[in-house]
Design an enzyme around this catalytic site. Structure first.
Site, PDB file in Angstrom:
ATOM      1  CG  PHE A 124      -1.985  -1.089   1.154  1.00  0.00           C
ATOM      2  CD1 PHE A 124      -3.175  -0.929   0.444  1.00  0.00           C
ATOM      3  CD2 PHE A 124      -1.750  -2.281   1.809  1.00  0.00           C
ATOM      4  CE1 PHE A 124      -4.102  -1.960   0.382  1.00  0.00           C
ATOM      5  CE2 PHE A 124      -2.666  -3.323   1.749  1.00  0.00           C
ATOM      6  CZ  PHE A 124      -3.849  -3.158   1.044  1.00  0.00           C
ATOM      7  CG  HIS A 125       4.621   1.400   0.129  1.00  0.00           C
ATOM      8  ND1 HIS A 125       4.504   0.385   1.045  1.00  0.00           N
ATOM      9  CD2 HIS A 125       5.678   1.064  -0.652  1.00  0.00           C
ATOM     10  CE1 HIS A 125       5.443  -0.509   0.848  1.00  0.00           C
ATOM     11  NE2 HIS A 125       6.176  -0.131  -0.181  1.00  0.00           N
ATOM     12  CB  ALA A 126       4.205   4.434  -5.054  1.00  0.00           C
ATOM     13  NE  ARG A 133       5.481  -0.500  -4.272  1.00  0.00           N
ATOM     14  CZ  ARG A 133       6.738  -0.401  -4.677  1.00  0.00           C
ATOM     15  NH1 ARG A 133       7.674  -1.070  -4.061  1.00  0.00           N
ATOM     16  NH2 ARG A 133       7.049   0.426  -5.646  1.00  0.00           N
TER      17      ARG A 133
END
Ligand code: T46
Length: 139
Positions: free
Chosen positions: A48-50, A95
């Site tokens: 839950f981040h890039a 992702r």
């Protein structure tokens, strides 16, 4: 969106298998950090981040898991279940990882040391940043 799965050559004989990861050969960047995820609990979703600049290659060295990769335009699901395959994750790629098998060991090679300021953990901010990144790289 083009998903880049890197084939990793396995050297096998009657003793078993061996795969070598080599910077500039099958790993397309200088490797500064390696970490691995294991003992992931059932039903857990992670990620839950890039990243703003980080490039990584993820390999399910044991077991399997799924990734969602999202470039801000499209979301693609990828199953990692083969230690002879590396998933290249470029910067500005949201992702999420899920469906970890009980035995999953997910190893990740990264081109930078850990730096929390490189993370974008808010999806709305990611969309904004991904759009301006696309426009600035097109100029
Ligand atoms: C990614 C996906 C695939 C460190 O101290 N050093 C490290 O190198 C890393 C990666 C994490 N941490 C700490 C930070 C958190 O307190 O470990 C804890 C768990 O990290 P995080 O919640 O970021 O884990 P994931 O599974 O959501 O994401 C990780 C990576 O952080 C990320 O870069 O692409 O795996």
């Amino acid at each position: 969106m083009q998903i880049k799965l890197i084939p990793l050559q396995a050297h096998g004989d009657d003793r078993g298998s061996l795969i070598a990861l080599e910077e500039g050969k099958n790993i397309p960047f200088p490797v500064k950090r390696v970490y691995y995820l294991f003992n992931t609990k059932e039903g857990v979703r992670r990620g839950f981040h890039a990243h703003k600049t980080l490039k990584q290659v993820a390999i399910a060295v044991r077991g399997s898991c799924r990734f969602v990769l999202d470039d801000g335009n499209e979301r693609v699901e990828v199953l990692l279940d083969n230690p002879a395959q590396g998933l290249l994750i470029e910067s500005f790629m949201w992702r999420e990882m899920y469906d970890f098998s009980e035995d999953c060991v997910l190893m990740v090679l990264a081109d930078q040391l850990y730096d929390e300021s490189d993370y974008i953990r808010d999806y709305a901010q990611f969309i904004e940043a991904a759009n301006s990144h696309v426009h600035s790289s097109a100029q």
